[in-house]
Structures are given as C-alpha cells and as structure tokens.
Design a protein around this motif. Structure first.
Motif, PDB file in Angstrom:
ATOM      1  N   VAL A 189      17.838   4.465  -0.021  1.00  0.00           N
ATOM      2  CA  VAL A 189      17.392   4.382   1.382  1.00  0.00           C
ATOM      3  C   VAL A 189      18.501   4.848   2.330  1.00  0.00           C
ATOM      4  N   VAL A 190      19.713   4.414   2.085  1.00  0.00           N
ATOM      5  CA  VAL A 190      20.843   4.813   2.935  1.00  0.00           C
ATOM      6  C   VAL A 190      21.086   6.319   2.825  1.00  0.00           C
ATOM      7  N   THR A 191      20.901   6.881   1.631  1.00  0.00           N
ATOM      8  CA  THR A 191      21.045   8.330   1.452  1.00  0.00           C
ATOM      9  C   THR A 191      20.039   9.090   2.298  1.00  0.00           C
ATOM     10  N   GLY A 192      18.791   8.622   2.301  1.00  0.00           N
ATOM     11  CA  GLY A 192      17.776   9.257   3.128  1.00  0.00           C
ATOM     12  C   GLY A 192      18.129   9.198   4.597  1.00  0.00           C
ATOM     13  N   THR A 228      12.917  -6.209   3.864  1.00  0.00           N
ATOM     14  CA  THR A 228      13.482  -5.197   4.751  1.00  0.00           C
ATOM     15  C   THR A 228      13.215  -3.796   4.222  1.00  0.00           C
ATOM     16  N   LEU A 229      13.335  -3.620   2.919  1.00  0.00           N
ATOM     17  CA  LEU A 229      13.051  -2.319   2.325  1.00  0.00           C
ATOM     18  C   LEU A 229      11.574  -1.966   2.464  1.00  0.00           C
ATOM     19  N   ILE A 230      10.694  -2.935   2.208  1.00  0.00           N
ATOM     20  CA  ILE A 230       9.250  -2.684   2.283  1.00  0.00           C
ATOM     21  C   ILE A 230       8.831  -2.328   3.708  1.00  0.00           C
ATOM     22  N   LYS A 231       9.453  -2.976   4.702  1.00  0.00           N
ATOM     23  CA  LYS A 231       9.117  -2.714   6.107  1.00  0.00           C
ATOM     24  C   LYS A 231       9.284  -1.249   6.486  1.00  0.00           C
ATOM     25  N   GLN A 232      10.175  -0.551   5.766  1.00  0.00           N
ATOM     26  CA  GLN A 232      10.476   0.825   6.147  1.00  0.00           C
ATOM     27  C   GLN A 232       9.342   1.789   5.848  1.00  0.00           C
ATOM     28  N   SER A 233       8.239   1.270   5.290  1.00  0.00           N
ATOM     29  CA  SER A 233       7.028   2.086   5.163  1.00  0.00           C
ATOM     30  C   SER A 233       6.571   2.546   6.553  1.00  0.00           C
ATOM     31  N   ALA A 234       7.041   1.847   7.577  1.00  0.00           N
ATOM     32  CA  ALA A 234       6.694   2.198   8.964  1.00  0.00           C
ATOM     33  C   ALA A 234       7.113   3.615   9.323  1.00  0.00           C
ATOM     34  N   VAL A 235       8.157   4.105   8.680  1.00  0.00           N
ATOM     35  CA  VAL A 235       8.703   5.400   9.074  1.00  0.00           C
ATOM     36  C   VAL A 235       7.708   6.530   8.801  1.00  0.00           C
ATOM     37  N   LYS A 243      12.393  15.766   8.265  1.00  0.00           N
ATOM     38  CA  LYS A 243      12.387  14.306   8.393  1.00  0.00           C
ATOM     39  C   LYS A 243      11.469  13.680   7.348  1.00  0.00           C
ATOM     40  N   LEU A 244      10.334  14.349   7.087  1.00  0.00           N
ATOM     41  CA  LEU A 244       9.396  13.828   6.100  1.00  0.00           C
ATOM     42  C   LEU A 244      10.000  13.855   4.707  1.00  0.00           C
ATOM     43  N   TRP A 245      10.765  14.895   4.439  1.00  0.00           N
ATOM     44  CA  TRP A 245      11.454  14.994   3.141  1.00  0.00           C
ATOM     45  C   TRP A 245      12.459  13.856   2.994  1.00  0.00           C
ATOM     46  N   CYS A 246      13.217  13.595   4.053  1.00  0.00           N
ATOM     47  CA  CYS A 246      14.187  12.495   4.029  1.00  0.00           C
ATOM     48  C   CYS A 246      13.472  11.147   3.923  1.00  0.00           C
ATOM     49  N   ILE A 284      11.195   6.232   0.999  1.00  0.00           N
ATOM     50  CA  ILE A 284      10.031   5.558   0.425  1.00  0.00           C
ATOM     51  C   ILE A 284      10.198   5.372  -1.084  1.00  0.00           C
ATOM     52  N   PHE A 285      10.824   6.352  -1.726  1.00  0.00           N
ATOM     53  CA  PHE A 285      11.094   6.200  -3.171  1.00  0.00           C
ATOM     54  C   PHE A 285      11.965   4.973  -3.409  1.00  0.00           C
ATOM     55  N   GLY A 286      12.949   4.786  -2.555  1.00  0.00           N
ATOM     56  CA  GLY A 286      13.816   3.618  -2.675  1.00  0.00           C
ATOM     57  C   GLY A 286      13.047   2.327  -2.465  1.00  0.00           C
ATOM     58  N   ILE A 287      12.082   2.349  -1.546  1.00  0.00           N
ATOM     59  CA  ILE A 287      11.258   1.160  -1.286  1.00  0.00           C
ATOM     60  C   ILE A 287      10.394   0.824  -2.502  1.00  0.00           C
TER      61      ILE A 287
END
Length: 282
Positions: free
Chosen positions: A124-127, A241-248, A266-269, A274-277
């Motif tokens: 997630v941090v990498t993205g 917190t990780l799951i919440k990032q589906s919002a992006v 941005k979608l690629w990132c 999302i893979f991390g989530i």
C-alpha cells in the motif's frame, strides 16, 4: 469473510463516493457554511433512530467530545484540500492515513502486525509513493500547503479511528449513541467557530443544495457501518484501515466521470494499493 469486513468495505465505497460530492458542494458554498450544513443535516438524520442517548457515562461522553474536537480540525483540513486538489489526487494522497492508523493501532491498542500484514502495508505504501512521483502537470503547480493539509487530515482521522475502536470495543455506548453525540458536538463546534470568526452562514443556500443531503446521508450510513464494525472484538484497526482504502477506486473513477480528470496512472497505482488490501483480508 466476517461481517465486519463487509461493513468496512461498504464504508469505503460510501467514503469514496463522498469526495467528488464535497467538491461539488464547495463550488457553490464557502467552506464553513458547507461544513456546518453537512454536519448538522447529518445530525438531524440520526435523530429519528436515536434512543436512550442520555444513558452514557461521563468518561465515554468526554471521549466522544475529544473525538469530535479532533474531527473538527480534520474536516476543516479535508474540505480545504478537496476544494483545491483534484478528486483523484486527493483520494490517493488520503491513503497516507494507512501508515498513521497502522502505527497507532500497534502502539495504542497493542495490535500485532503479522508478516502478511507487514507485506500488505508495504504494498500500500509503495502505491502511495508511486502516485506521488507521477503527478499531473496541474498538480505539480499545486501549493504544497494543501498536500500538508491532506497529511494533517490523515493523522487526525487516524486518531479519531483509534478513539472509535476504543469506545466501541468497551461497549459503553451503541453505534447510534456515538453517532448522535459526535454529530451534535461537531455541529455545535462549527456553529460557534463561524460566529467567532464573524463569517456569514449561508443557511438558505445550503438548504437548497441536494448534494449536501446526499453527502450527509453517505456520511451517516457509512459511519454507522464503521462503528458497528468497531464493536466486533475480532476487528482490528490495522486491518480495517487497509480495507477502508477501497474508497480510492470509487473516488478516482468519480474524478474521471464527473470532472474528466486523467486517471490512468493513478488507477494503476491504486491497483497496487488494492492488491495490498486484498492480501490483508484473505
């Protein structure tokens, strides 16, 4: 899949949908009027469902007050940033709260990070890092203070999330009671702040704007689901917190279809994020 995971996923979808609507609201209204109307209408929506709201103890009431005070500043920063940044860029920057919430969950709630959790966080941090290296030309000229406002908002929202988990896990208050009081306190804080600053409150204009009602509805439903998820003993802030990032994903797609923003990179990132989530919840 546990029920609380579904609750948090739905919260993420509602949260992502709120970002472009905030920008629409701020196109017609000043920041403080929009914030007060958004919060107060949300409070009014909780009233019909509220019951037994005066039965909470003093300690819990104080904690809700602290949460409200933290969100008072967090939402000021959020609305100011959303007004100036593109929806898609703001939404990916908002993923910074992953780092803050994870650290706070480990430090203050004694949650443990498994190897899978560490790998998920690293992905997630990498993205997030990649999207900050691939700004569009418009964003490269953006005043850096708005980026700092996003980071401040992320930090304060992470504090609020820790308080949510602490309050709900002790079962001293229901999700309805928590929502009723924090929305009421927050509305009062914005109302007082507006009058201290001598600003004009555009009540009539905000009352006629349908976007504010939609925004408030998404807030009330989303937060109710999040509070319910926090009440589960098995739920952890670090995972939520990780799951919440589906919002992006929702916010980035909204930025494309509502504002015509360029989203390919941005979608690629966001895909990496999302893979991390997904890795965190399987």
């Amino acid at each position: 899949m546990e029920l609380w995971v579904i609750f948090v996923l739905l919260y993420g979808i509602f949260k992502g949908a709120r970002e472009p609507i905030k920008k629409k609201v701020l196109e017609k209204h000043d920041l403080l009027s929009a914030l007060f109307a958004y919060t107060f209408i949300g409070f009014l929506m909780t009233v019909p469902m509220a019951h037994d709201v005066f039965s909470i103890d003093a300690k819990t009431f104080i904690l809700i007050g602290v949460k409200s005070f933290v969100l008072f500043f967090a939402w000021l920063a959020t609305f100011a940033a959303v007004k100036k940044l593109s929806v898609s860029f703001y939404s990916v920057m908002d993923l910074s709260r992953v780092v803050f919430s994870t650290l706070m969950g480990v430090i203050f709630l004694n949650e443990s990070l498994t190897l899978k959790g560490i790998i998920s966080l690293a992905i997630v941090v990498t993205g997030l890092y990649l999207v900050n290296r691939q700004k569009d030309s418009v964003e490269k000229t953006t005043d850096g203070r708005y980026v700092w406002l996003v980071l401040c908002s992320c930090l304060l929202n992470a504090v609020s999330g820790i308080l949510d988990k602490y309050i709900m896990s002790h079962r001293a208050v229901s999700s309805i009671q928590l929502q009723f009081w924090f929305m009421l306190m927050l509305s009062a804080m914005y109302f007082i702040y507006i009058h201290i600053k001598g600003e004009k409150l555009d009540v009539r204009g905000c009352a006629k704007n349908p976007y504010i009602y939609i925004l408030s509805f998404l807030l009330v439903v989303g937060d109710r689901l999040l509070f319910m998820a926090n009440s589960y003993e098995s739920s952890q802030v670090t995972v939520m917190t990780l799951i919440k990032q589906s919002a992006v994903i929702v916010a980035i797609l909204s930025g494309k279809f509502v504002y015509g923003e360029k989203i390919a990179r941005k979608l690629w990132c966001a895909g990496i994020i999302i893979f991390g989530i997904v890795l965190a919840v399987i």
